[in-house]
Enzyme design. Structure first.
Site, PDB file in Angstrom:
ATOM      1  NE  ARG A   1      -3.631  -0.287   2.691  1.00 44.16           N
ATOM      2  CZ  ARG A   1      -4.224  -0.192   3.881  1.00 44.16           C
ATOM      3  NH1 ARG A   1      -3.987  -1.107   4.823  1.00 44.16           N
ATOM      4  NH2 ARG A   1      -5.034   0.808   4.144  1.00 44.16           N
TER       5      ARG A   1
ATOM      6  CG  HIS B   1      -8.470   5.477  11.223  1.00 44.19           C
ATOM      7  ND1 HIS B   1      -9.428   5.275  10.253  1.00 44.19           N
ATOM      8  CD2 HIS B   1      -9.133   5.614  12.387  1.00 44.19           C
ATOM      9  CE1 HIS B   1     -10.631   5.276  10.820  1.00 44.19           C
ATOM     10  NE2 HIS B   1     -10.482   5.496  12.111  1.00 44.19           N
TER      11      HIS B   1
HETATM   12  C1  BV8 Z   1     -11.836   1.288  18.590  1.00 40.65           C
HETATM   13  C2  BV8 Z   1      -6.157   2.036   9.509  1.00 40.65           C
HETATM   14  C3  BV8 Z   1     -11.924   0.857  20.900  1.00 40.65           C
HETATM   15  C4  BV8 Z   1      -5.655   0.667   9.160  1.00 40.65           C
HETATM   16  C5  BV8 Z   1      -8.556   1.783   9.917  1.00 40.65           C
HETATM   17  C6  BV8 Z   1     -18.551   1.492  18.026  1.00 40.65           C
HETATM   18  C7  BV8 Z   1     -17.732   2.384  18.721  1.00 40.65           C
HETATM   19  C8  BV8 Z   1     -16.351   2.193  18.754  1.00 40.65           C
HETATM   20  C9  BV8 Z   1     -15.770   1.102  18.081  1.00 40.65           C
HETATM   21  C10 BV8 Z   1     -16.582   0.221  17.397  1.00 40.65           C
HETATM   22  C11 BV8 Z   1     -17.966   0.418  17.366  1.00 40.65           C
HETATM   23  N1  BV8 Z   1     -18.501  -0.589  16.634  1.00 40.65           N
HETATM   24  C12 BV8 Z   1     -17.518  -1.391  16.194  1.00 40.65           C
HETATM   25  C13 BV8 Z   1     -16.329  -0.943  16.645  1.00 40.65           C
HETATM   26  C14 BV8 Z   1     -15.047  -1.561  16.399  1.00 40.65           C
HETATM   27  C15 BV8 Z   1     -14.367  -1.023  15.136  1.00 40.65           C
HETATM   28  C16 BV8 Z   1     -15.310  -0.771  14.011  1.00 40.65           C
HETATM   29  O1  BV8 Z   1     -15.747   0.348  13.798  1.00 40.65           O
HETATM   30  N2  BV8 Z   1     -15.606  -1.824  13.261  1.00 40.65           N
HETATM   31  C17 BV8 Z   1     -16.478  -1.672  12.107  1.00 40.65           C
HETATM   32  C18 BV8 Z   1     -15.940  -2.492  10.938  1.00 40.65           C
HETATM   33  C19 BV8 Z   1     -17.881  -2.108  12.517  1.00 40.65           C
HETATM   34  N3  BV8 Z   1     -13.640   0.182  15.442  1.00 40.65           N
HETATM   35  C20 BV8 Z   1     -12.388   0.079  15.923  1.00 40.65           C
HETATM   36  O2  BV8 Z   1     -11.850  -0.975  16.165  1.00 40.65           O
HETATM   37  C21 BV8 Z   1     -11.650   1.379  16.201  1.00 40.65           C
HETATM   38  N4  BV8 Z   1     -11.067   1.292  17.521  1.00 40.65           N
HETATM   39  O3  BV8 Z   1     -13.013   1.470  18.564  1.00 40.65           O
HETATM   40  O4  BV8 Z   1     -11.147   1.010  19.720  1.00 40.65           O
HETATM   41  C22 BV8 Z   1     -11.001   0.990  22.029  1.00 40.65           C
HETATM   42  C23 BV8 Z   1     -11.221   2.000  22.962  1.00 40.65           C
HETATM   43  C24 BV8 Z   1     -10.356   2.106  24.029  1.00 40.65           C
HETATM   44  C25 BV8 Z   1      -9.272   1.229  24.159  1.00 40.65           C
HETATM   45  C26 BV8 Z   1      -9.055   0.234  23.207  1.00 40.65           C
HETATM   46  C27 BV8 Z   1      -9.920   0.099  22.123  1.00 40.65           C
HETATM   47  C28 BV8 Z   1     -10.484   1.575  15.250  1.00 40.65           C
HETATM   48  C29 BV8 Z   1     -10.977   1.747  13.858  1.00 40.65           C
HETATM   49  C30 BV8 Z   1      -9.797   2.148  12.945  1.00 40.65           C
HETATM   50  C31 BV8 Z   1      -9.399   0.972  12.088  1.00 40.65           C
HETATM   51  N5  BV8 Z   1      -8.342   1.381  11.131  1.00 40.65           N
HETATM   52  N6  BV8 Z   1      -7.556   2.157   9.101  1.00 40.65           N
HETATM   53  C32 BV8 Z   1      -5.558   0.475   7.676  1.00 40.65           C
HETATM   54  O5  BV8 Z   1      -6.040   1.319   6.893  1.00 40.65           O
HETATM   55  O6  BV8 Z   1      -4.957  -0.551   7.294  1.00 40.65           O
HETATM   56  S1  BV8 Z   1     -10.130   1.904   9.384  1.00 40.65           S
HETATM   57  C33 BV8 Z   1     -10.242   1.904   7.699  1.00 40.65           C
HETATM   58  O7  BV8 Z   1     -11.638   2.077   7.437  1.00 40.65           O
HETATM   59  C34 BV8 Z   1      -9.584   3.025   6.928  1.00 40.65           C
HETATM   60  O8  BV8 Z   1      -8.988   4.017   7.711  1.00 40.65           O
HETATM   61  C35 BV8 Z   1     -10.786   3.627   6.178  1.00 40.65           C
HETATM   62  O9  BV8 Z   1     -10.605   4.942   5.860  1.00 40.65           O
HETATM   63  C36 BV8 Z   1     -11.793   3.453   7.230  1.00 40.65           C
HETATM   64  C37 BV8 Z   1     -13.230   3.721   6.994  1.00 40.65           C
HETATM   65  O10 BV8 Z   1     -13.582   3.257   5.779  1.00 40.65           O
HETATM   66  P1  BV8 Z   1     -13.909   4.353   4.647  1.00 40.65           P
HETATM   67  O11 BV8 Z   1     -12.880   5.409   4.684  1.00 40.65           O
HETATM   68  O12 BV8 Z   1     -15.311   4.772   4.775  1.00 40.65           O
HETATM   69  O13 BV8 Z   1     -13.631   3.491   3.386  1.00 40.65           O
HETATM   70  P2  BV8 Z   1     -14.637   2.439   2.708  1.00 40.65           P
HETATM   71  O14 BV8 Z   1     -13.832   1.652   1.735  1.00 40.65           O
HETATM   72  O15 BV8 Z   1     -15.442   1.738   3.745  1.00 40.65           O
HETATM   73  O16 BV8 Z   1     -15.677   3.374   1.919  1.00 40.65           O
HETATM   74  C38 BV8 Z   1     -15.221   4.187   0.854  1.00 40.65           C
HETATM   75  C39 BV8 Z   1     -16.380   5.102   0.479  1.00 40.65           C
HETATM   76  O17 BV8 Z   1     -15.935   5.977  -0.559  1.00 40.65           O
HETATM   77  C40 BV8 Z   1     -17.594   4.365  -0.059  1.00 40.65           C
HETATM   78  O18 BV8 Z   1     -18.761   4.875   0.568  1.00 40.65           O
HETATM   79  C41 BV8 Z   1     -17.604   4.723  -1.545  1.00 40.65           C
HETATM   80  O19 BV8 Z   1     -18.917   4.829  -2.064  1.00 40.65           O
HETATM   81  C42 BV8 Z   1     -16.967   6.075  -1.531  1.00 40.65           C
HETATM   82  N7  BV8 Z   1     -16.309   6.465  -2.784  1.00 40.65           N
HETATM   83  C43 BV8 Z   1     -15.757   5.674  -3.738  1.00 40.65           C
HETATM   84  N8  BV8 Z   1     -15.262   6.448  -4.735  1.00 40.65           N
HETATM   85  C44 BV8 Z   1     -15.496   7.752  -4.385  1.00 40.65           C
HETATM   86  C45 BV8 Z   1     -16.162   7.763  -3.143  1.00 40.65           C
HETATM   87  N9  BV8 Z   1     -16.530   8.908  -2.537  1.00 40.65           N
HETATM   88  C46 BV8 Z   1     -16.262  10.073  -3.152  1.00 40.65           C
HETATM   89  N10 BV8 Z   1     -15.617  10.151  -4.357  1.00 40.65           N
HETATM   90  C47 BV8 Z   1     -15.231   9.015  -4.994  1.00 40.65           C
HETATM   91  N11 BV8 Z   1     -14.613   9.094  -6.188  1.00 40.65           N
END
Ligand code: BV8
Length: 245
Positions: free
Chosen positions: A74, A122
């Site tokens: 990446r 992140h």
């Molecule tokens: C944490 C780095 C707790 C790594 C990433 C509720 C509250 C808190 C946590 C949770 C919760 N529910 C669930 C959780 C756990 C989890 C979570 O959210 N899971 C999800 C899957 C349900 N969250 C976590 O684990 C977070 N930590 O909560 O810790 C804690 C607290 C105290 C002590 C200890 C622990 C950490 C989350 C961070 C994970 N790391 N990235 C890496 O990249 O390798 S996240 C990763 O997803 C990327 O950063 C990415 O950016 C991010 C979000 O995804 P999007 O950016 O939205 O990307 P995606 O592909 O999904 O979508 C792209 C969009 O673009 C689409 O909608 C598409 O239509 C659109 N698009 C496409 N082309 C275009 C466009 N838009 C505009 N123009 C275009 N041309």
């Protein structure tokens, strides 16, 4: 993609009148630069994995070389790309009025487009750190494709990103929440709104009175929070929303 002229005009007016803009970006803003979105990022070697299974500390401890090579892959991808008009448009906006730019992305493209003070929720693909380091870690000459190790304690280097299950950097999280509480317009660009706690920020902004605008060519989980949805790619849409330099 045909943009609705009335919606475009409404968004322009809101942004022109805004005193303080909170912007949240996701992987979609880098899509037109050729950086696969997070959910599309798993190709080749990694195509059989779900990102949520690979972007974790447990996965890294279990398969360090596999995960390390995914990040190396990446990094090479991102270095071969350039910011697109959406990144540059946000840098231009910040020259016209206060913008608090919060990104979920780790690619550094906002900074390469000239945005300063980017809040990276992140982490960053190019900022490695030590896993269980001794505090005085120094690397032995790295073996290509293998994570570097400390010459003193044998600790392994890890990508300086936030993995699933890891807390967000405290200062970045505080600054992002402050942006959500103080922005009078919240512009959400290129995120599926599925990853928390970042995905909660636009709702927080709305609760504090912000007008929420979503820019995404697809439907997203944040459309329900939006006051206005512009169904368009970011690179086409953002340069139309405010005067460019
Ligand atoms: C944490 C780095 C707790 C790594 C990433 C509720 C509250 C808190 C946590 C949770 C919760 N529910 C669930 C959780 C756990 C989890 C979570 O959210 N899971 C999800 C899957 C349900 N969250 C976590 O684990 C977070 N930590 O909560 O810790 C804690 C607290 C105290 C002590 C200890 C622990 C950490 C989350 C961070 C994970 N790391 N990235 C890496 O990249 O390798 S996240 C990763 O997803 C990327 O950063 C990415 O950016 C991010 C979000 O995804 P999007 O950016 O939205 O990307 P995606 O592909 O999904 O979508 C792209 C969009 O673009 C689409 O909608 C598409 O239509 C659109 N698009 C496409 N082309 C275009 C466009 N838009 C505009 N123009 C275009 N041309």
């Amino acid at each position: 993609m045909v943009l609705d002229a009335a919606l475009l005009e409404q968004a322009r007016a809101r942004i022109a009148a805004a005193r303080n803009i909170f912007v949240l970006t996701g992987a979609g803003i880098s899509a037109e630069s050729g950086v696969p979105t997070f959910r599309d990022a798993l190709t080749g070697l990694w195509s059989r994995f779900d990102p949520e299974d690979l972007a974790t500390e447990a996965a890294y401890r279990r398969h360090p070389a596999l995960v390390w090579r995914w990040y190396e892959h990446r990094r090479a991808l991102v270095l071969a790309t350039r910011p697109n008009p959406a990144h540059y448009a946000l840098a231009a906006l910040a020259a016209q009025k206060p913008v608090m730019l919060v990104t979920q992305n780790i690619d550094g493209l906002h900074q390469r487009a000239g945005s300063e003070h980017v809040i990276e929720l992140h982490g960053n693909l190019f900022a490695n750190r030590w896993l269980d380091g001794c505090g005085r870690c120094d690397t032995v000459p790295p073996v290509p494709g293998e994570p570097p190790h400390c010459a003193l304690c044998g600790a392994m280097m890890r990508p300086g990103v936030v993995w699933f299950g890891e807390d967000l950097p405290r200062v970045a999280r505080y600054r992002a929440e402050h942006a959500a509480e103080t922005g009078d317009v919240c512009l959400v660009v290129g995120t599926s709104g599925l990853v928390y706690p970042a995905a909660a920020l636009p709702g927080m902004a709305k609760e504090h009175g912000a007008f929420v605008i979503v820019v995404n060519p697809q439907v997203s989980a944040l459309d329900a929070t939006a006051d206005l949805v512009l169904t368009a790619p970011a690179g086409e849409c953002l340069p139309l929303l405010w005067p460019q330099a």
